[in-house]
Motif scaffolding. Structure first.
Motif, PDB file in Angstrom:
ATOM      1  N   LYS A   1      33.366  36.005  43.469  1.00 26.85           N
ATOM      2  CA  LYS A   1      32.724  36.753  42.533  1.00 26.85           C
ATOM      3  C   LYS A   1      32.810  38.131  42.636  1.00 26.85           C
ATOM      4  O   LYS A   1      32.872  39.084  41.757  1.00 26.85           O
ATOM      5  CB  LYS A   1      31.347  35.996  42.208  1.00 26.85           C
ATOM      6  CG  LYS A   1      30.312  36.599  41.263  1.00 26.85           C
ATOM      7  CD  LYS A   1      28.968  36.086  41.141  1.00 26.85           C
ATOM      8  CE  LYS A   1      27.950  36.916  40.378  1.00 26.85           C
ATOM      9  NZ  LYS A   1      26.686  36.161  40.318  1.00 26.85           N
TER      10      LYS A   1
ATOM     11  N   LEU B   1      36.019  40.577  35.994  1.00 22.89           N
ATOM     12  CA  LEU B   1      34.835  39.788  35.566  1.00 22.89           C
ATOM     13  C   LEU B   1      33.583  40.723  36.014  1.00 22.89           C
ATOM     14  O   LEU B   1      33.447  40.814  37.129  1.00 22.89           O
ATOM     15  CB  LEU B   1      34.931  38.511  36.031  1.00 22.89           C
ATOM     16  CG  LEU B   1      35.586  37.428  35.234  1.00 22.89           C
ATOM     17  CD1 LEU B   1      35.404  36.044  36.065  1.00 22.89           C
ATOM     18  CD2 LEU B   1      35.296  37.077  33.653  1.00 22.89           C
TER      19      LEU B   1
ATOM     20  N   TYR C   1      31.147  36.150  34.793  1.00 21.08           N
ATOM     21  CA  TYR C   1      31.541  35.193  35.969  1.00 21.08           C
ATOM     22  C   TYR C   1      30.758  33.949  35.725  1.00 21.08           C
ATOM     23  O   TYR C   1      30.966  32.623  35.885  1.00 21.08           O
ATOM     24  CB  TYR C   1      31.375  35.801  37.218  1.00 21.08           C
ATOM     25  CG  TYR C   1      31.742  34.697  38.571  1.00 21.08           C
ATOM     26  CD1 TYR C   1      32.790  34.231  38.782  1.00 21.08           C
ATOM     27  CD2 TYR C   1      30.604  34.081  38.978  1.00 21.08           C
ATOM     28  CE1 TYR C   1      33.089  33.420  39.788  1.00 21.08           C
ATOM     29  CE2 TYR C   1      30.751  32.877  39.677  1.00 21.08           C
ATOM     30  CZ  TYR C   1      32.030  32.679  40.141  1.00 21.08           C
ATOM     31  OH  TYR C   1      32.105  31.579  41.249  1.00 21.08           O
TER      32      TYR C   1
ATOM     33  N   THR D   1      37.871  30.350  41.634  1.00 23.06           N
ATOM     34  CA  THR D   1      38.770  30.852  41.010  1.00 23.06           C
ATOM     35  C   THR D   1      39.953  31.765  41.823  1.00 23.06           C
ATOM     36  O   THR D   1      39.964  31.947  43.075  1.00 23.06           O
ATOM     37  CB  THR D   1      38.007  32.511  40.321  1.00 23.06           C
ATOM     38  OG1 THR D   1      37.229  33.123  41.277  1.00 23.06           O
ATOM     39  CG2 THR D   1      36.901  31.789  39.187  1.00 23.06           C
TER      40      THR D   1
END
Length: 232
Positions: free
Chosen positions: A147, A156, A161, A133
């Motif tokens: 993450k 997120l 995620y 990402t």
């Protein structure tokens, strides 16, 4: 969908403009501008490097093709309808994650992945639908984000995620399999997701400008890719 004059322009993007419709949906107007640098196309760049006549129409034709496949498979997207002649697409309104999050699925080590990790892997080596990402942030050149950082920054949740990652791999695999029917190999592809209520959906576009695809080891430019997929 023939005119954008009476609609409210809400966002001017690099490759699309976004207009608000009276019914709450949005209209996307595709442009012929492409990302890259010094006249060379690169789907991983965050600057406009060139304009290719017909790129907008080609991008919309591909987007319509793939979104309709995904909708038939029950995968949640923002796609409602499109008008190829006017190079426009109607979509459901969705909220982005933060100021925008891009999700890349990689099947081979090319582009920025290879530039970063080339000491550990050969160029174009296979990858297992690897997901990463990046934040949409031109000033910081779309930095990769983990993450944990996504959670800590409130962009997120861990569950969100994992949902985005799962959808990314599922959608990328569908597209990879469709391209393989034309003897085309997908190396990597970039997606964007958003929320409608609590539902996470695929947004933006699915076009040659968002992916790297090869046939017989040769890279395929976006306009040629669209022709191969839709007209061969």
């Amino acid at each position: 969908m023939s005119s954008t004059e009476s609609m409210k322009l809400v966002y001017t993007g690099k490759t699309k403009n976004v207009y608000a419709l009276d019914n709450g949906n949005y209209l996307l107007k595709f442009k012929d501008d492409c990302t890259g640098a010094d006249g060379v196309f690169d789907p991983g760049m965050n600057t406009i490097g060139l304009t290719m006549e017909g790129a907008g129409r080609a991008g919309l034709r591909m987007t319509k093709f793939f979104f309709e496949i995904l909708n038939q498979k029950g995968i949640p997207t923002h796609y409602i309808d499109s008008d190829i002649d006017n190079v426009t697409m109607i979509v459901r309104p969705a909220k982005t994650f933060g100021k925008g999050l891009e999700v890349i699925c990689r099947f081979r080590a090319v582009g920025s992945f290879y530039r970063r990790y080339g000491d550990y892997i050969e160029e174009a080596a296979p990858l297992p639908a690897f997901v990463e990402t990046t934040l949409k942030d031109d000033d910081r050149e779309d930095p990769p984000i983990t993450k944990d950082a996504l959670e800590n920054l409130g962009i997120l949740t861990p569950d969100e995620y994992e949902k985005v990652k799962s959808l990314t791999q599922q959608i990328a695999t569908i597209i990879k399999e469709e391209l393989a029917k034309k003897n085309i190999e997908l190396y990597d592809i970039k997606f964007e997701f958003g929320r409608i209520g609590d539902e996470i959906i695929l947004i933006d576009e699915i076009s040659g400008g968002n992916m790297r695809a090869f046939r017989n080891g040769e890279y395929i430019m976006p306009l040629e890719l669209e022709r191969m997929v839709l007209d061969e």
